[in-house]
Write an enzyme that holds these catalytic residues in place. Sequence first.
Site, mmCIF file in Angstrom:
data_model
loop_
_atom_site.group_PDB
_atom_site.id
_atom_site.type_symbol
_atom_site.label_atom_id
_atom_site.label_comp_id
_atom_site.label_asym_id
_atom_site.label_seq_id
_atom_site.Cartn_x
_atom_site.Cartn_y
_atom_site.Cartn_z
ATOM 1 N N GLN A 175 0.759 -1.257 0.076
ATOM 2 C CA GLN A 175 0.016 0.092 0.190
ATOM 3 C C GLN A 175 0.808 1.135 -0.153
ATOM 4 O O GLN A 175 0.455 2.437 0.007
ATOM 5 C CB GLN A 175 -1.004 -0.120 1.400
ATOM 6 C CG GLN A 175 -2.120 -1.023 1.051
ATOM 7 C CD GLN A 175 -3.185 -0.939 0.114
ATOM 8 O OE1 GLN A 175 -3.351 0.306 -0.292
ATOM 9 N NE2 GLN A 175 -3.707 -1.936 -0.281
ATOM 10 N N CYS A 203 -10.105 -8.673 0.134
ATOM 11 C CA CYS A 203 -10.444 -10.063 0.087
ATOM 12 C C CYS A 203 -11.251 -10.456 1.234
ATOM 13 O O CYS A 203 -11.895 -11.403 1.055
ATOM 14 C CB CYS A 203 -9.031 -10.777 0.573
ATOM 15 S SG CYS A 203 -7.849 -9.874 -0.291
#
Length: 388
Positions: A179, A325
């Site tokens: 990220q 996810c």
Amino acid sequence: MQRIYLDHAATTATHPDVVEAMLPYFTDVFGNPSSIYGCAQEAKAAVEEARARVAGLIGARSSEIVFTSGGTEADNYALKGVAYANEHKGNHIITSPIEHHAVIETCEFLSKRGFTITYLPVDEYGLVDPQDVKKAITDKTIMVSVMHASNEIGTIEPVEEIGKIAREAGTCFHSDAVQTAGHIPVNVDELGVDLLSISGHKLYGPKGVGALYVRRGTRLFSLMHGGEQEKRRRAGTENVPGIVGLGKAVELAGQEMTAEAERQKCLRDRLIKGLIDGIDHVRLNGHPVRRLPNNVNVSIDFVEGEAMLLNLDMEGICASTGSACSSSSLQPSHVLLALGLPPEQAHCSLRFSLGRENSEQDVDRVLEALPAIVTRLRAMSPLLRATE
Ligand code: PLP
């Protein structure tokens, strides 16, 4: 209705220049980089150029970059690779409870095969205390893995300090920078990491490609056996278009990163302030300052995150309740639970992650739409009635 995409931590649209850079490698320059004729060598040269670009972004040498199928494989390779290469030295791995599933599940896998995992505590903002890392290290510790910044709550971890402690103890240090790479500065020497994971589709590159930085001298057990690609560290014909795309995305990120981070920080703060001012019982999750420039994660009491998401979707706004996810799972986020949030507050969370195409108008659309959605949902909320 114009769509407003605010889920860049889940994935980003591939930059048009990236697509353009990739196209010739599907059709004209399609040779296998392991072959010796011209068009194959051209493909090999493109792979090496991309490798140099990825290395350049993080202050590494080209020879220290291994291309993978993405962040998940990079994390798996780092953890299993170090674990199995160092079994003779020890079996202890230290990590945090707020890691991405690619790290947590790999640790769970290893814990069933003779490795011992220590999950460090985190504070209410999700920060790991480097002193806890120091205390957890034993003579059996072979690895520390702490992410650079959280994909869910945006908290930026004190990776430099942890890196120093790991180095002093002679322990290998991995950080998941999926990220952060391409969004905020990442330098492997300043962070003191031996291994670092990157993913293409989080920085406007294609999906299905990523990289693992492996500091020279770090011993790793290979996960893929076969050909001699990637200096025998990862067998299999290279994903040439994907790798070229990652290289281009990294080049663009290097040019835009500083200005984009500043711009997104302003949008982020406008959104946070607007949500807190405009809706009652809103709590910011994650650190108020040590935070990714594009991350807003809030708990909005008495309304289910999923219900807010569906209502936002009807207004053309794409957001998330947690990591991509787990957003199809009804389990509360393991990250929010680790911060000490009760499950009912963890269920009331929303994550907005900004990106290069977002504007102030997009933020204002959310600030216009969400209070009305919350009022509507709270009017029918069994969670609110239970407190009355
Ligand atoms: N690590 C972090 C922090 C992530 O946010 C993600 C994706 O959400 C991954 C790893 C997995 O990356 P990939 O989707 O490329 O497998």
